[in-house]
Each structure stands twice: as structure tokens, then as C-alpha cells.
Write a protein that holds these residues in place. Structure first.
Motif, PDB file in Angstrom:
ATOM      1  N   SER A 214       2.485   1.652  -3.475  1.00  0.00           N
ATOM      2  CA  SER A 214       1.544   2.050  -4.532  1.00  0.00           C
ATOM      3  C   SER A 214       1.144   3.517  -4.428  1.00  0.00           C
ATOM      4  O   SER A 214       0.677   4.106  -5.404  1.00  0.00           O
ATOM      5  CB  SER A 214       0.287   1.173  -4.472  1.00  0.00           C
ATOM      6  OG  SER A 214      -0.413   1.376  -3.259  1.00  0.00           O
TER       7      SER A 214
ATOM      8  N   GLN B 289       8.734   4.886  -7.197  1.00  0.00           N
ATOM      9  CA  GLN B 289       8.479   3.452  -7.081  1.00  0.00           C
ATOM     10  C   GLN B 289       9.582   2.649  -7.761  1.00  0.00           C
ATOM     11  O   GLN B 289      10.066   1.652  -7.216  1.00  0.00           O
ATOM     12  CB  GLN B 289       7.125   3.104  -7.721  1.00  0.00           C
ATOM     13  CG  GLN B 289       5.915   3.554  -6.925  1.00  0.00           C
ATOM     14  CD  GLN B 289       4.632   3.007  -7.525  1.00  0.00           C
ATOM     15  OE1 GLN B 289       4.602   1.903  -8.069  1.00  0.00           O
ATOM     16  NE2 GLN B 289       3.561   3.782  -7.428  1.00  0.00           N
TER      17      GLN B 289
ATOM     18  N   LYS C 260       0.827  -1.208   0.000  1.00  0.00           N
ATOM     19  CA  LYS C 260       0.000   0.000   0.000  1.00  0.00           C
ATOM     20  C   LYS C 260       0.864   1.262   0.000  1.00  0.00           C
ATOM     21  O   LYS C 260       0.575   2.230  -0.703  1.00  0.00           O
ATOM     22  CB  LYS C 260      -0.925  -0.007   1.219  1.00  0.00           C
ATOM     23  CG  LYS C 260      -2.008  -1.084   1.169  1.00  0.00           C
ATOM     24  CD  LYS C 260      -2.848  -1.073   2.437  1.00  0.00           C
ATOM     25  CE  LYS C 260      -3.901  -2.173   2.398  1.00  0.00           C
ATOM     26  NZ  LYS C 260      -4.697  -2.221   3.648  1.00  0.00           N
TER      27      LYS C 260
END
Length: 335
Positions: A102, A109, A99
Motif C-alpha cells: 500500500s 502496485q 502495508k
């Protein structure tokens, strides 16, 4: 001051000593700054039962933006420890990491993914505790609500199942498994129960009052691992041969250990332990490279273990002796 406030509002309760250690200041500075925060209107509360400080209301200072190193550390730890093979019942940590990842910008990322894939944590093999999720969950509920439990557990001493009422104090993961520490009515003392041997847990309505200033360290005293034996502490002196001396010295095996290298490359290892049985198994793992110098009681315990091993392998030992009679130049003969 901001660091002190963030520690207090993070949910974990601290005493003066732990706050001073976290902030790297003196106890006197902590007392002074706590008073300044109170004067500024911060509702700092002191719990006399547990001797801890806390901020009971909602956070007053929003968390800072996470740094790259902070996010990377969280992701690596959650991924690695969240695997069931590493830390049972912590799969939620892996879910939290996903989580968090994301929610980051795509460029960040990718950077974090490359860095995280370059780091691995290999832990010792653990007890997977298959089928114990419900047991773990009920114990967590009991601890959160401070309720007593009745457990049905397997006694390895006689191979029987037994029932006892337990006031749970801590869930404790050490090396390979989870353990419940609490006061048992059957034993009339605080005991350690391996979660893998607890078959059933029933929540009771009885409320649990934690002993004042209870801690894992105080309970375990100077136990080598998990079992503090009755009686006095033992000052242990072990001499390790040159082949393993460096490996032994590189690791902090116990909080009381001291090591000294000898001119011949061997190592003198000193430690104070509450009980001799646990450390005896560790010593045996080093075979002929470890010799107990003190105390004589530990030397005798090791000798008994070796005598039992000699009985187990007596056929092989006899075969080796016969082979030395045929080949007097063998290593066994010369030794």
C-alpha cells in the motif's frame, strides 16, 4: 564493506565463517575489514559467549531503495507463507506485505500485483496447530527474555500427560509443524517437543543460559529428519529402481547424500544418518522400487516392517494367492 556493515547492523548475529560466506570472501578479509570498520568508529562488538559479531547501536547506514525483484520476493513469500495453512502463526507476514504494497506508487502496485499473481508456492500440508497461538506466543516470550518454562505435554508413548521444566533454545519449523528444542529436567537432556502436543506453558523466573555454540545442526547431527538416535552414525546404501531413480536423484534429501546412476537406469543412493528408524519409513514409501543394500541392520528393520504389514493385510494376500491358483498366468504368479 557496505555489505558487511549492513549484515552486522541488521540485527542477526554472525560469526566469521557466516560473514565470509555471505560476502563471498575469505576469513582473513573479514578480519581485516572488521578492524577497518572499528578504526572508522563503527562500534562493532564481539559476543564471546555466542561467538558472534554485532553492531549494538541504531543503524548507521540507511537501507537502499528496494528493487522490483526484492519487493516482489517479499510480497510473494509473505502472502504464501503468511497463510495459516502454510506456516501457522505467521499471519503477521501477510499483514506486513499489505502495508508494504500500500505504500508503493499505484503504477508499481499494479505491476507487482500482476507478477505476484503469476507465482504460487505449494508446500506440503502442515499441522494447523489450532488453539496453540497462546502456547506459541509464550514460548516466543520465553526465548526473547531467556526464561525457563514449565510445559504440560502429551506423550504419545503411553498416551499420558506429563510436566517438565524446559530451558528453551529454539523454536524450529520443519516440514509440517513447529517444534520446541530445549533442555528438559525430566529427561536430563536436550529434547524436541512437537508444539501440537504442548497443552500448557507457564513462564518461570529462572533465567536460561544458552550453551556455547549451540546450533540446530549440532543438535540434530545427521538425523534423517528430527530424531538423532543414540549411538554411532550409519552408512546407508539404497538401490532405487529405474522407475523412481530420476525422481530420487533430483531432490537433496539429506546433507550427506551421494548418488550414482547404474547402466541399467537404477540408482545407488548413499547417505550417513544418526539412527535408522526415520529413514526406514521413507524407504518403505518407495515399495518394491527401493532395496536396502547396507547396513544389514537396516535390511532387518525393513523386513520386520514388511512382516507386520503382511499380517495386517493377510486376508488380502491369501485372496491374491488363491486367485493365482485359478489363473496361473497372473502377474503375482509369474513374480
Amino acid at each position: 564493506m557496505l555489505q558487511l556493515l549492513q549484515l552486522l547492523q541488521a540485527g542477526k548475529r554472525y560469526n566469521v565463517e557466516s560473514l565470509a560466506q555471505e560476502c563471498q570472501v575469505s576469513r582473513r578479509t573479514i578480519f581485516r575489514d572488521l578492524e577497518l570498520l572499528r578504526q572508522a568508529g563503527i562500534p562493532i562488538r564481539y559476543d564471546p559467549e555466542r561467538q558472534r559479531y554485532e553492531v549494538p547501536e541504531a543503524p548507521l547506514v540507511p537501507p537502499k531503495e528496494f528493487s522490483f525483484e526484492e519487493v516482489l520476493a517479499l510480497l510473494v513469500l509473505c502472502y504464501e507463507l503468511g497463510e495459516e495453512r502454510n506456516l501457522p502463526f505467521f499471519a503477521a507476514a501477510r499483514s506486513a506485505a499489505l502495508k508494504l504494497q500500500s505504500a508503493l506508487p499505484p503504477w508499481q502496485q499494479e505491476r507487482l500485483r500482476r507478477a505476484a499473481e503469476s507465482i504460487e508456492i505449494h508446500l506440503p500440508q502442515t499441522n494447523p496447530l489450532f488453539g496453540r497461538q497462546e502456547v506459541f506466543g509464550r514460548l516466543l516470550q520465553a526465548l526473547a527474555e531467556r526464561r525457563a518454562v514449565r510445559i504440560r505435554y502429551y506423550r504419545i508413548q503411553d498416551g499420558q500427560f506429563a510436566l517438565t521444566k524446559v530451558s528453551p533454545y529454539r523454536l524450529f519449523f520443519s516440514r509440517r509443524s513447529w517444534y520446541l528444542i530445549g533442555r528438559s529436567t525430566v529427561h536430563r537432556a536436550v529434547r524436541t517437543f512437537n508444539l501440537g502436543r504442548i497443552q500448557e506453558v507457564t513462564l518461570l523466573d529462572d533465567r536460561v543460559r544458552l550453551p556455547q555454540r549451540f546450533s540446530i545442526d549440532r543438535y540434530l547431527r545427521n538425523a534423517w529428519h528430527l530424531i538423532p538416535e543414540p549411538g554411532r552414525d550409519w552408512k546407508v546404501h539404497i538401490r532405487f529402481g529405474p522407475k523412481v531413480a530420476t525422481n530420487v536423484a533430483e531432490v537433496t534429501w539429506h546433507k550427506t547424500q551421494k548418488v550414482e546412476f547404474r547402466p541399467d537406469g537404477s540408482l545407488d543412493f548413499y547417505v550417513t544418518v544418526t539412527g535408522l528408524n526415520e529413514i526406514s519409513w521413507w524407504i518403505l514409501g518407495y515399495g518394491q522400487e527401493a532395496e536396502v543394500i547396507q547396513p544389514p541392520e537396516l535390511r532387518q528393520l525393513i523386513a520386520r516392517h514388511i512382516a507386520h504389514l503382511a499380517q495386517v493385510y493377510r486376508e488380502e494376500i491369501e485372496a491374491l494367492r488363491r486367485s493365482t491358483e485359478v489363473d496361473p498366468g497372473s502377474k503375482l504368479s509369474s513374480s
